[in-house]
Design a protein around this motif. Structure first.
Motif, PDB file in Angstrom:
ATOM      1  N   TYR A 280      38.793  17.662  35.368  1.00  0.00           N
ATOM      2  CA  TYR A 280      38.787  18.615  36.629  1.00  0.00           C
ATOM      3  C   TYR A 280      40.226  19.176  36.866  1.00  0.00           C
ATOM      4  CZ  TYR A 280      34.139  16.827  38.012  1.00  0.00           C
ATOM      5  OH  TYR A 280      32.916  16.334  37.841  1.00  0.00           O
ATOM      6  N   CYS A 281      40.343  20.496  37.190  1.00  0.00           N
ATOM      7  CA  CYS A 281      41.529  21.303  37.483  1.00  0.00           C
ATOM      8  C   CYS A 281      41.359  22.325  38.476  1.00  0.00           C
ATOM      9  CB  CYS A 281      42.408  21.641  36.181  1.00  0.00           C
ATOM     10  SG  CYS A 281      41.409  23.054  35.529  1.00  0.00           S
ATOM     11  N   ALA A 282      42.169  22.845  38.926  1.00  0.00           N
ATOM     12  CA  ALA A 282      42.014  24.063  40.109  1.00  0.00           C
ATOM     13  C   ALA A 282      43.341  25.226  39.575  1.00  0.00           C
ATOM     14  CB  ALA A 282      42.595  23.414  41.277  1.00  0.00           C
ATOM     15  N   VAL A 283      42.460  26.342  39.836  1.00  0.00           N
ATOM     16  CA  VAL A 283      43.185  27.520  39.350  1.00  0.00           C
ATOM     17  C   VAL A 283      43.194  28.456  40.652  1.00  0.00           C
ATOM     18  CG1 VAL A 283      41.335  28.480  38.237  1.00  0.00           C
ATOM     19  CG2 VAL A 283      43.697  29.236  37.647  1.00  0.00           C
ATOM     20  N   PRO A 284      44.158  29.165  40.797  1.00  0.00           N
ATOM     21  CA  PRO A 284      44.305  30.337  41.883  1.00  0.00           C
ATOM     22  C   PRO A 284      43.956  31.606  41.465  1.00  0.00           C
ATOM     23  CG  PRO A 284      46.607  29.989  41.314  1.00  0.00           C
ATOM     24  CD  PRO A 284      45.664  28.932  40.206  1.00  0.00           C
ATOM     25  N   VAL A 285      43.096  32.282  42.095  1.00  0.00           N
ATOM     26  CA  VAL A 285      42.721  33.763  41.908  1.00  0.00           C
ATOM     27  C   VAL A 285      42.984  34.702  42.949  1.00  0.00           C
ATOM     28  CG1 VAL A 285      40.880  32.934  40.164  1.00  0.00           C
ATOM     29  CG2 VAL A 285      40.192  33.501  42.496  1.00  0.00           C
ATOM     30  N   SER A 286      43.081  35.684  42.893  1.00  0.00           N
ATOM     31  CA  SER A 286      43.499  36.786  43.953  1.00  0.00           C
ATOM     32  C   SER A 286      41.954  37.139  44.586  1.00  0.00           C
ATOM     33  CB  SER A 286      44.222  37.889  43.405  1.00  0.00           C
ATOM     34  OG  SER A 286      43.114  38.647  42.384  1.00  0.00           O
ATOM     35  N   LEU A 291      36.412  38.856  44.517  1.00  0.00           N
ATOM     36  CA  LEU A 291      35.145  39.746  44.985  1.00  0.00           C
ATOM     37  C   LEU A 291      34.668  40.659  43.694  1.00  0.00           C
ATOM     38  CD1 LEU A 291      36.590  41.246  48.117  1.00  0.00           C
ATOM     39  CD2 LEU A 291      34.638  39.546  47.861  1.00  0.00           C
ATOM     40  N   LEU A 292      35.468  41.164  42.875  1.00  0.00           N
ATOM     41  CA  LEU A 292      35.204  42.114  41.779  1.00  0.00           C
ATOM     42  C   LEU A 292      34.809  41.325  40.457  1.00  0.00           C
ATOM     43  CD1 LEU A 292      37.775  44.778  42.449  1.00  0.00           C
ATOM     44  CD2 LEU A 292      35.226  44.608  43.483  1.00  0.00           C
ATOM     45  N   GLY A 293      35.313  39.991  40.188  1.00  0.00           N
ATOM     46  CA  GLY A 293      35.053  39.255  39.243  1.00  0.00           C
ATOM     47  C   GLY A 293      36.211  39.720  38.025  1.00  0.00           C
ATOM     48  N   ALA A 294      36.662  38.715  37.279  1.00  0.00           N
ATOM     49  CA  ALA A 294      37.798  38.944  36.020  1.00  0.00           C
ATOM     50  C   ALA A 294      37.739  38.140  35.019  1.00  0.00           C
ATOM     51  CB  ALA A 294      39.168  38.960  36.971  1.00  0.00           C
ATOM     52  N   ASP A 295      38.311  38.460  34.138  1.00  0.00           N
ATOM     53  CA  ASP A 295      38.539  37.224  33.038  1.00  0.00           C
ATOM     54  C   ASP A 295      39.932  36.904  33.009  1.00  0.00           C
ATOM     55  OD1 ASP A 295      35.961  37.418  31.962  1.00  0.00           O
ATOM     56  OD2 ASP A 295      36.440  39.093  30.619  1.00  0.00           O
ATOM     57  N   ILE A 296      40.197  35.643  33.151  1.00  0.00           N
ATOM     58  CA  ILE A 296      41.457  34.945  33.393  1.00  0.00           C
ATOM     59  C   ILE A 296      41.604  34.118  32.293  1.00  0.00           C
ATOM     60  CG2 ILE A 296      41.629  35.432  35.791  1.00  0.00           C
ATOM     61  CD1 ILE A 296      41.139  32.509  36.114  1.00  0.00           C
ATOM     62  N   THR A 297      42.956  33.747  32.088  1.00  0.00           N
ATOM     63  CA  THR A 297      43.188  32.806  30.863  1.00  0.00           C
ATOM     64  C   THR A 297      44.025  31.670  31.474  1.00  0.00           C
ATOM     65  OG1 THR A 297      43.702  34.508  29.220  1.00  0.00           O
ATOM     66  CG2 THR A 297      44.727  32.451  28.759  1.00  0.00           C
ATOM     67  N   ILE A 298      43.535  30.525  31.365  1.00  0.00           N
ATOM     68  CA  ILE A 298      44.210  29.327  31.704  1.00  0.00           C
ATOM     69  C   ILE A 298      44.863  28.321  30.336  1.00  0.00           C
ATOM     70  CG2 ILE A 298      42.725  29.231  34.028  1.00  0.00           C
ATOM     71  CD1 ILE A 298      41.163  27.125  32.896  1.00  0.00           C
ATOM     72  N   LYS A 299      45.603  27.384  30.859  1.00  0.00           N
ATOM     73  CA  LYS A 299      46.048  26.428  29.775  1.00  0.00           C
ATOM     74  C   LYS A 299      45.351  25.196  29.766  1.00  0.00           C
ATOM     75  CE  LYS A 299      50.254  26.396  28.831  1.00  0.00           C
ATOM     76  NZ  LYS A 299      51.869  26.157  28.905  1.00  0.00           N
ATOM     77  N   SER A 300      44.978  24.551  28.606  1.00  0.00           N
ATOM     78  CA  SER A 300      43.993  23.555  28.674  1.00  0.00           C
ATOM     79  C   SER A 300      44.957  22.393  28.737  1.00  0.00           C
ATOM     80  CB  SER A 300      42.924  23.337  27.290  1.00  0.00           C
ATOM     81  OG  SER A 300      43.999  23.366  26.169  1.00  0.00           O
ATOM     82  N   LEU A 301      44.555  21.154  28.637  1.00  0.00           N
ATOM     83  CA  LEU A 301      45.444  19.927  28.651  1.00  0.00           C
ATOM     84  C   LEU A 301      46.072  19.876  27.606  1.00  0.00           C
ATOM     85  CD1 LEU A 301      45.870  17.245  30.188  1.00  0.00           C
ATOM     86  CD2 LEU A 301      44.201  16.100  28.893  1.00  0.00           C
ATOM     87  N   ASP A 302      45.622  20.345  26.421  1.00  0.00           N
ATOM     88  CA  ASP A 302      46.550  20.425  25.100  1.00  0.00           C
ATOM     89  C   ASP A 302      47.170  21.342  24.554  1.00  0.00           C
ATOM     90  OD1 ASP A 302      44.279  21.565  24.672  1.00  0.00           O
ATOM     91  OD2 ASP A 302      43.568  20.600  22.725  1.00  0.00           O
ATOM     92  N   ILE A 306      42.640  28.925  27.208  1.00  0.00           N
ATOM     93  CA  ILE A 306      40.980  29.413  27.427  1.00  0.00           C
ATOM     94  C   ILE A 306      40.771  30.401  28.207  1.00  0.00           C
ATOM     95  CG2 ILE A 306      39.102  28.167  28.073  1.00  0.00           C
ATOM     96  CD1 ILE A 306      40.652  25.492  27.455  1.00  0.00           C
ATOM     97  N   THR A 307      39.816  31.226  27.907  1.00  0.00           N
ATOM     98  CA  THR A 307      39.408  32.309  28.647  1.00  0.00           C
ATOM     99  C   THR A 307      38.270  31.764  29.809  1.00  0.00           C
ATOM    100  OG1 THR A 307      39.920  34.026  27.165  1.00  0.00           O
ATOM    101  CG2 THR A 307      38.531  34.644  28.851  1.00  0.00           C
ATOM    102  N   LEU A 308      38.400  32.230  31.185  1.00  0.00           N
ATOM    103  CA  LEU A 308      37.471  31.707  31.774  1.00  0.00           C
ATOM    104  C   LEU A 308      37.110  33.045  32.639  1.00  0.00           C
ATOM    105  CD1 LEU A 308      36.238  29.747  33.713  1.00  0.00           C
ATOM    106  CD2 LEU A 308      38.486  29.623  35.326  1.00  0.00           C
ATOM    107  N   LYS A 309      35.910  33.094  32.691  1.00  0.00           N
ATOM    108  CA  LYS A 309      35.207  34.408  33.604  1.00  0.00           C
ATOM    109  C   LYS A 309      35.004  33.865  34.932  1.00  0.00           C
ATOM    110  CE  LYS A 309      31.456  37.545  32.874  1.00  0.00           C
ATOM    111  NZ  LYS A 309      32.271  38.857  32.741  1.00  0.00           N
TER     112      LYS A 309
END
Length: 381
Positions: A280-286, A291-302, A306-309
């Motif tokens: 489990y982790c947490a990530v901030p979005v604007s 509201l509009l949706g987006a594709d963001i990139t987060i860093k995995s534990l290793d 990783i791309t997150l929709k």
């Protein structure tokens, strides 16, 4: 005296308890808190003394009525604090414990190293076995998830190279132990208890070596430092124990070796936590991304990208799952999942242009100024 607990309270009894109830209550506490069963535990030792003192008074036909009428003050000078021994209490296990049946003697045989008998030769042989050792190892959260190798340094008893574990010089022989006279055990008193214990001179064998090895003093082993590399499997959790056979202490006089038990302590991670095999982790979005949706990139534990929709209309606190990005399940090719909690960040300062556009949005949205309350059960977790 004011700090003492009432004797009936100590034994968990009321004042109407008869002698048999007193005996049973004390017997239960004596088993639980006896120092031989709780080595080094001061609290257990104090509870044992407290229970024994309570029993010594309440089982005495003279002291009990005095205590019932005058309390602790009436017992002053009667030796009820344990300082003068337990003159009235039973002097032999067979009186207080012998009527138990159901293998009760076996419990005290294990508890005191022989109980009422001399013990079998197999037990005396086991007393020569080496002790198992515990090693507490701290590892990072990431090492626990993905596995690693660690070098550890510890001290254990190894077989003496001079006598090869026999404990004697070449040509030496054995003789009857002068302490226990061949019995392998000695009688020891503990309060009013009298029990048999393993002889400290011969360690229960009943014999000693006439010419002990000069290097090890007849023990057959000596302390040595050792460095070894251990493998931590992927997916281990906090408190996991790894047993390495035969890396504990060498046995005395040819006894078998103990084991080395590694206890893992996993450090917390700043950004990730686990539940079973899921991460489990947490990530901030604007505000606009939510509201509009987006594709963001987060860093995995290793440290992979990783791309997150982010689906349009994502609310604050929503959990999004990324399959197969969790913790490896030991011994399988399966992995848990990664759950990402979305934290919607609202802007605290707005430019004039942002205010103008939001005002236009509000006019189109036309939100109600008299909203209805939301039932709490609809909020979920």
């Amino acid at each position: 005296m004011a700090s003492k607990r009432d004797y009936y309270e100590v034994l968990g009894l009321d004042k109407s308890a008869d002698k048999e109830a007193i005996k049973k209550a004390y017997r239960k506490l004596a088993i639980k808190y006896h120092p031989d069963r709780n080595p080094g535990n001061k609290e257990a030792e104090e509870k044992f003394k407290e229970a024994t003192e309570a029993y010594e008074v309440l089982s005495d036909d003279q002291k009990r009525p005095i205590y019932d009428q005058y309390g602790f003050a009436g017992l002053d000078g009667m030796g009820a604090d344990g300082s003068q021994g337990y003159s009235h209490a039973f002097h032999d296990f067979s009186d207080i414990f012998g009527s138990m049946g159901g293998g009760f003697g076996d419990i005290f045989d294990n508890l005191f190293g022989g109980g009422f008998s001399r013990g079998s030769s197999s037990r005396r042989q086991s007393d020569n076995d080496g002790a198992s050792l515990r090693y507490d190892l701290e590892i990072s959260f990431k090492d626990a998830v993905f596995g690693c190798k660690k070098d550890i340094r510890f001290r254990h008893q190894e077989s003496c190279p001079e006598c090869h574990g026999s404990g004697g010089q070449p040509g030496s022989s054995t003789k009857t132990c002068p302490t226990c006279h061949g019995a392998g055990q000695i009688r020891r008193s503990s309060g009013f208890f009298a029990v048999q214990q393993m002889c400290p001179t011969c360690n229960g064998k009943g014999t000693v070596i006439d010419r002990p090895c000069k290097r090890c003093g007849g023990t057959g082993c000596e302390p040595k430092d050792k460095i070894m590399t251990i493998k931590i499997p992927a997916g281990v959790d906090n408190g996991r124990r790894i047993t390495i056979p035969n890396e504990g202490d060498a046995g005395r006089n040819g006894g078998s070796k103990g084991d080395l038990i590694i206890v893992l302590h996993v450090a917390d991670d700043r950004c990730f936590e686990r539940s079973n095999y899921d991460l489990y982790c947490a990530v901030p979005v604007s505000f606009s991304q939510a509201l509009l949706g987006a594709d963001i990139t987060i860093k995995s534990l290793d440290d992979r990208q990783i791309t997150l929709k982010i689906p349009s209309g994502t609310t604050n606190g929503k959990l999004l799952r990324i399959k197969g990005e969790g913790i490896p399940a030991a011994g399988t090719n399966k992995k848990g999942d990664l759950y990402v909690k979305i934290i919607v960040q609202l802007p605290t300062r707005l430019s004039n242009e942002q205010k103008r556009l939001l005002q236009q949005f509000a006019e189109i949205e036309n939100p109600t100024t008299s909203p209805n309350l939301i039932p709490l059960q609809e909020l979920g977790n």
